[in-house]
Design a protein around this motif. Structure first.
Motif, mmCIF file in Angstrom:
data_model
loop_
_atom_site.group_PDB
_atom_site.id
_atom_site.type_symbol
_atom_site.label_atom_id
_atom_site.label_comp_id
_atom_site.label_asym_id
_atom_site.label_seq_id
_atom_site.Cartn_x
_atom_site.Cartn_y
_atom_site.Cartn_z
ATOM 1 N N ASP A 166 24.657 31.641 -53.439
ATOM 2 C CA ASP A 166 25.516 31.033 -52.431
ATOM 3 C C ASP A 166 26.921 31.616 -52.547
ATOM 4 O OD1 ASP A 166 27.393 29.162 -51.214
ATOM 5 O OD2 ASP A 166 25.681 27.818 -50.996
ATOM 6 N N ALA B 94 19.905 31.070 -57.194
ATOM 7 C CA ALA B 94 20.563 30.916 -55.903
ATOM 8 C C ALA B 94 21.683 31.944 -55.817
ATOM 9 C CB ALA B 94 21.129 29.506 -55.746
ATOM 10 N N SER C 194 23.395 25.493 -55.031
ATOM 11 C CA SER C 194 22.727 25.494 -53.718
ATOM 12 C C SER C 194 22.624 24.129 -53.063
ATOM 13 C CB SER C 194 21.311 26.075 -53.857
ATOM 14 O OG SER C 194 20.470 25.188 -54.568
#
Length: 338
Positions: free
Chosen positions: A133, A131, A190
């Motif tokens: 983010d 991920a 995430s």
């Protein structure tokens, strides 16, 4: 033969590039240099992409089920992992993406020193297990972190800790968002914010804030994993290999040492056998201790060693110099604490 063909293909790709030929996106491995975060409880990193078997399915999706994977393999299936796996990375751990090939990425795992790559330990993992983010990245930079101190611990959806979300490993570090008497709120890569038991973690403002250990502290941490089955390339509370065990114990105490036993054996301070202390690392090599280092364990005092020995075994304690095998292959010791 399949590995040979991949090697040949890599060579042909280099030649094509040299002479200006184009390479299709399906074949070319794109260099990225981007950073991302592990989005599963434990990411298992492979020597080559797309080399997994049906039995490995619980380890390559998102989410993963580490217990299903490790307990579902036979001894022979676990033995196959030797050479096919490289290392593991924990939930929220940062990696640099080196290449992309279809649904797989080659990454360098930060915090796992190796001569193979200055950025960290390099190997392949499914792209779906990462991920990126921006808010998680920001929190990692500015917030104190909760570090898991139990062999494994649960994240929960609610502060009453009744609705389980994900089981994560020892030494996982996640940014702390809030604290109550009965629960810790942490950020995830995430899935927003989740709750943890305060009894399962220690909270630090930085790695430098972790109190430096003595030998007994290191030994006590190792003892938490007695009986845990060995896993080639393992660096988590779901299974360790020999150097993953020692690397992770030291990392949990704020000390970063090399990932592999052969490199651990060249750092730290050399220690004579008569001067061994608790927490020293003991190394073993082929050719009666004169060849390549292939194993590491941690000295406990009184001639005893705790280690994660091989695929057929679990984390155990032995009288190291009473063992014909280990005493004959002893190759010296290193100290990583003052």
């Amino acid at each position: 033969m399949k590995q040979f063909c991949q090697t040949c293909l890599a060579g042909l790709m280099s030649v094509f590039v040299m002479f200006g030929f184009s390479i299709s996106e399906e074949v070319q491995a794109e260099e990225t240099g981007q950073t991302a975060y592990v989005d599963v409880s434990v990411a298992t990193l492979w020597s080559e992409p797309n080399e997994t078997r049906p039995v490995d399915a619980p380890s390559i999706g998102n989410p993963v089920d580490m217990w299903e994977w490790t307990t579902g393999m036979s001894y022979e299936q676990k033995l196959w992992l030797v050479g096919n796996l490289q290392t593991q990375a924990l939930y929220g751990q940062e990696v640099t993406i080196l290449e992309e090939q279809g649904d797989w990425v080659k990454v360098a795992v930060h915090g796992q020193p190796t001569p193979k790559n200055d950025l960290g330990y390099p190997a392949w993992m499914p792209k779906s297990q990462l991920a990126n983010d921006a808010s998680f990245s920001t929190l990692k930079d500015i917030k104190e972190f909760a570090q898991v101190t139990d062999p494994t611990a649960w994240l929960f959806e609610d502060k009453h800790r009744s609705d389980k979300f994900k089981e994560i490993s020892f030494n996982t570090r996640l940014p702390v968002v809030a604290e109550t008497k009965d629960a810790i709120l942490v950020a995830t890569p995430s899935d927003g914010k989740k709750w943890m038991s305060p009894d399962a973690v220690s909270i630090y403002s930085s790695q430098e804030d972790i109190e430096k250990p003595d030998g007994q502290n290191l030994v006590d941490t190792g003892l938490k994993f007695l009986g845990l089955p060995y896993l080639w390339a393992g660096t988590s509370g779901f299974g360790f290999d020999c150097s993953g065990f020692t690397h992770t114990i030291f990392k949990a105490h704020g000390i970063t040492i090399p990932r592999d036993s052969s490199v651990q054996a060249t750092h730290g301070t050399p220690v004579e056998r008569d001067d061994l202390q608790k927490g020293d690392l003991l190394f073993f090599a082929y050719n009666e201790g004169e060849g390549r280092v292939h194993h590491v364990g941690m000295y406990m005092g009184n001639g005893k060693m705790i280690h994660s020995p091989n695929t057929a075994s679990t984390v155990e304690i032995i009288d190291v110099f009473e063992s014909d095998y280990y005493s004959s292959e002893y190759a010296g010791a290193r100290r990583y604490i003052d």
